[in-house]
Design a protein around this motif. Structure first.
Motif, PDB file in Angstrom:
ATOM      1  N   LEU A  43      45.723  31.145  47.203  1.00  0.00           N
ATOM      2  CA  LEU A  43      46.751  30.553  46.363  1.00  0.00           C
ATOM      3  C   LEU A  43      47.130  29.005  46.682  1.00  0.00           C
ATOM      4  O   LEU A  43      48.166  28.582  46.367  1.00  0.00           O
ATOM      5  CB  LEU A  43      47.965  31.288  46.191  1.00  0.00           C
ATOM      6  N   GLN A  44      46.407  28.542  47.547  1.00  0.00           N
ATOM      7  CA  GLN A  44      46.477  27.185  47.884  1.00  0.00           C
ATOM      8  C   GLN A  44      45.761  26.211  47.081  1.00  0.00           C
ATOM      9  O   GLN A  44      44.503  26.626  47.099  1.00  0.00           O
ATOM     10  CB  GLN A  44      46.096  27.192  49.635  1.00  0.00           C
ATOM     11  N   GLY A  45      46.267  25.144  46.670  1.00  0.00           N
ATOM     12  CA  GLY A  45      45.331  24.138  45.924  1.00  0.00           C
ATOM     13  C   GLY A  45      45.125  24.705  44.621  1.00  0.00           C
ATOM     14  O   GLY A  45      45.961  25.073  44.004  1.00  0.00           O
ATOM     15  N   ILE A  46      43.799  24.532  44.604  1.00  0.00           N
ATOM     16  CA  ILE A  46      43.129  25.023  43.201  1.00  0.00           C
ATOM     17  C   ILE A  46      43.111  26.318  43.058  1.00  0.00           C
ATOM     18  O   ILE A  46      42.483  26.977  42.175  1.00  0.00           O
ATOM     19  CB  ILE A  46      41.697  24.096  42.820  1.00  0.00           C
ATOM     20  N   GLY A  47      43.211  26.977  44.152  1.00  0.00           N
ATOM     21  CA  GLY A  47      42.832  28.691  44.299  1.00  0.00           C
ATOM     22  C   GLY A  47      43.602  29.228  43.499  1.00  0.00           C
ATOM     23  O   GLY A  47      43.458  30.196  42.829  1.00  0.00           O
ATOM     24  N   ASP A  48      44.901  28.737  43.044  1.00  0.00           N
ATOM     25  CA  ASP A  48      46.110  29.581  42.350  1.00  0.00           C
ATOM     26  C   ASP A  48      45.387  29.347  40.969  1.00  0.00           C
ATOM     27  O   ASP A  48      45.627  30.270  40.232  1.00  0.00           O
ATOM     28  CB  ASP A  48      47.427  29.134  42.677  1.00  0.00           C
ATOM     29  N   GLU A  49      44.871  28.321  40.538  1.00  0.00           N
ATOM     30  CA  GLU A  49      44.406  27.852  39.244  1.00  0.00           C
ATOM     31  C   GLU A  49      43.281  28.872  39.064  1.00  0.00           C
ATOM     32  O   GLU A  49      43.210  29.634  37.860  1.00  0.00           O
ATOM     33  CB  GLU A  49      43.966  26.723  39.059  1.00  0.00           C
ATOM     34  N   ILE A  50      42.358  29.187  39.876  1.00  0.00           N
ATOM     35  CA  ILE A  50      41.288  29.842  39.520  1.00  0.00           C
ATOM     36  C   ILE A  50      41.358  31.471  39.497  1.00  0.00           C
ATOM     37  O   ILE A  50      41.052  31.998  38.642  1.00  0.00           O
ATOM     38  CB  ILE A  50      40.143  29.409  40.601  1.00  0.00           C
ATOM     39  N   THR A  51      42.221  31.613  40.477  1.00  0.00           N
ATOM     40  CA  THR A  51      42.889  33.067  40.607  1.00  0.00           C
ATOM     41  C   THR A  51      43.370  33.496  39.237  1.00  0.00           C
ATOM     42  O   THR A  51      43.039  34.520  38.670  1.00  0.00           O
ATOM     43  CB  THR A  51      43.648  33.420  41.642  1.00  0.00           C
ATOM     44  N   PHE A  52      44.324  32.752  38.861  1.00  0.00           N
ATOM     45  CA  PHE A  52      45.236  33.184  37.688  1.00  0.00           C
ATOM     46  C   PHE A  52      44.117  33.073  36.396  1.00  0.00           C
ATOM     47  O   PHE A  52      44.271  33.881  35.438  1.00  0.00           O
ATOM     48  CB  PHE A  52      46.282  32.330  37.224  1.00  0.00           C
ATOM     49  N   THR A  53      43.472  32.025  36.355  1.00  0.00           N
ATOM     50  CA  THR A  53      42.636  31.957  35.130  1.00  0.00           C
ATOM     51  C   THR A  53      41.642  33.115  35.131  1.00  0.00           C
ATOM     52  O   THR A  53      41.129  33.721  34.119  1.00  0.00           O
ATOM     53  CB  THR A  53      41.698  30.681  35.308  1.00  0.00           C
ATOM     54  N   LEU A  54      40.785  33.504  36.224  1.00  0.00           N
ATOM     55  CA  LEU A  54      40.120  34.646  36.414  1.00  0.00           C
ATOM     56  C   LEU A  54      40.775  35.820  35.801  1.00  0.00           C
ATOM     57  O   LEU A  54      40.196  36.499  35.073  1.00  0.00           O
ATOM     58  CB  LEU A  54      39.319  34.729  37.620  1.00  0.00           C
ATOM     59  N   LEU A  55      41.855  36.131  36.261  1.00  0.00           N
ATOM     60  CA  LEU A  55      42.502  37.491  36.284  1.00  0.00           C
ATOM     61  C   LEU A  55      42.881  37.440  34.678  1.00  0.00           C
ATOM     62  O   LEU A  55      42.741  38.536  34.101  1.00  0.00           O
ATOM     63  CB  LEU A  55      43.902  37.277  37.067  1.00  0.00           C
ATOM     64  N   GLY A  56      43.609  36.469  34.157  1.00  0.00           N
ATOM     65  CA  GLY A  56      43.623  36.312  32.777  1.00  0.00           C
ATOM     66  C   GLY A  56      42.678  36.464  31.939  1.00  0.00           C
ATOM     67  O   GLY A  56      42.626  37.174  30.755  1.00  0.00           O
ATOM     68  N   SER A  57      41.439  35.926  32.283  1.00  0.00           N
ATOM     69  CA  SER A  57      40.160  35.888  31.395  1.00  0.00           C
ATOM     70  C   SER A  57      39.728  37.478  31.394  1.00  0.00           C
ATOM     71  O   SER A  57      39.179  37.869  30.353  1.00  0.00           O
ATOM     72  CB  SER A  57      39.111  35.152  31.749  1.00  0.00           C
ATOM     73  N   LEU A  58      39.469  38.021  32.636  1.00  0.00           N
ATOM     74  CA  LEU A  58      39.210  39.503  32.740  1.00  0.00           C
ATOM     75  C   LEU A  58      40.032  40.395  32.081  1.00  0.00           C
ATOM     76  O   LEU A  58      39.594  41.274  31.358  1.00  0.00           O
ATOM     77  CB  LEU A  58      39.196  39.858  34.153  1.00  0.00           C
ATOM     78  N   LEU A  59      41.425  40.187  31.907  1.00  0.00           N
ATOM     79  CA  LEU A  59      42.307  40.946  31.162  1.00  0.00           C
ATOM     80  C   LEU A  59      42.072  40.642  29.598  1.00  0.00           C
ATOM     81  O   LEU A  59      42.600  41.612  28.949  1.00  0.00           O
ATOM     82  CB  LEU A  59      43.916  40.549  31.506  1.00  0.00           C
ATOM     83  N   THR A  60      41.657  39.631  29.368  1.00  0.00           N
ATOM     84  CA  THR A  60      41.334  39.397  27.995  1.00  0.00           C
ATOM     85  C   THR A  60      40.083  39.945  27.457  1.00  0.00           C
ATOM     86  O   THR A  60      39.995  40.493  26.435  1.00  0.00           O
ATOM     87  CB  THR A  60      41.751  38.128  27.518  1.00  0.00           C
ATOM     88  N   ALA A  61      38.869  39.558  28.196  1.00  0.00           N
ATOM     89  CA  ALA A  61      37.740  39.734  27.912  1.00  0.00           C
ATOM     90  C   ALA A  61      37.238  41.430  27.795  1.00  0.00           C
ATOM     91  O   ALA A  61      36.543  41.645  27.041  1.00  0.00           O
ATOM     92  CB  ALA A  61      36.666  39.105  28.733  1.00  0.00           C
TER      93      ALA A  61
END
Length: 175
Positions: A122-140
């Motif tokens: 969750l440091q730096g761009i890690g939170d953006e990637i983590t949140f985006t991946l989680l959201g995309s999997l929950l949608t896809a």
């Protein structure tokens, strides 16, 4: 409206077949692997694969991932290719923003997913990637499942309709 959808479907299908015509080795390999079958099950798998890949942040790798999954799961590749157009240059930014918002909401407010704010991912761009991946999997995932079921029903109904028409034509021609 249905007429326009049919015209659009034929145009996208033509685009997928045209792309395959430019890659004859891949076309032959997909035929050999069974990824060009057109039965209701193969079509439904293709839709599910295309929706899943199209709704995940895999821009640049989508076609390769679809080929691999269609071969592994015996899904129809042209159908997957067409279904993946759910993400296109016009929809990518809103989809990614929605994925990030959903992922952040789930990650931050679900009691099962409480986290250490100093975690390395969750440091730096890690939170953006983590949140985006989680959201995309929950949608896809649910979208791909619904797409599989709906396309299987529609494809099976279309197959029955075609079989009835063929039987009627053969009865009219006689023995």
């Amino acid at each position: 409206m249905l007429r326009r959808a049919g015209i659009r479907w034929r145009a996208l299908r033509w685009r997928a077949h045209h792309w395959l015509a430019r890659h004859p080795r891949l076309h032959t390999g997909l035929h050999a692997a069974g990824s060009m079958k057109s039965g209701p099950e193969a079509m439904a798998r293709g839709v599910a694969i295309g929706l899943f890949i199209g709704l995940t942040p895999t821009v640049g790798f989508q076609t390769v991932l679809m080929i691999v999954l269609c071969i592994a799961l015996a899904g129809n590749f042209p159908t997957a290719f067409v279904a993946s157009f759910v993400s296109n240059p016009l929809t990518t930014a809103p989809l990614y923003w929605g994925y990030h918002s959903l992922g952040e909401a789930v990650f931050r407010y679900m009691p099962l997913l409480t986290h250490d704010p100093d975690a390395w991912y969750l440091q730096g761009i890690g939170d953006e990637i983590t949140f985006t991946l989680l959201g995309s999997l929950l949608t896809a995932t649910p979208t791909a499942m619904a797409g599989y079921w709906i396309s299987h029903q529609l494809s099976a109904a279309w197959q029955r309709h075609r079989d009835r028409r063929r039987a009627e034509r053969s009865r009219r021609r006689g023995p």
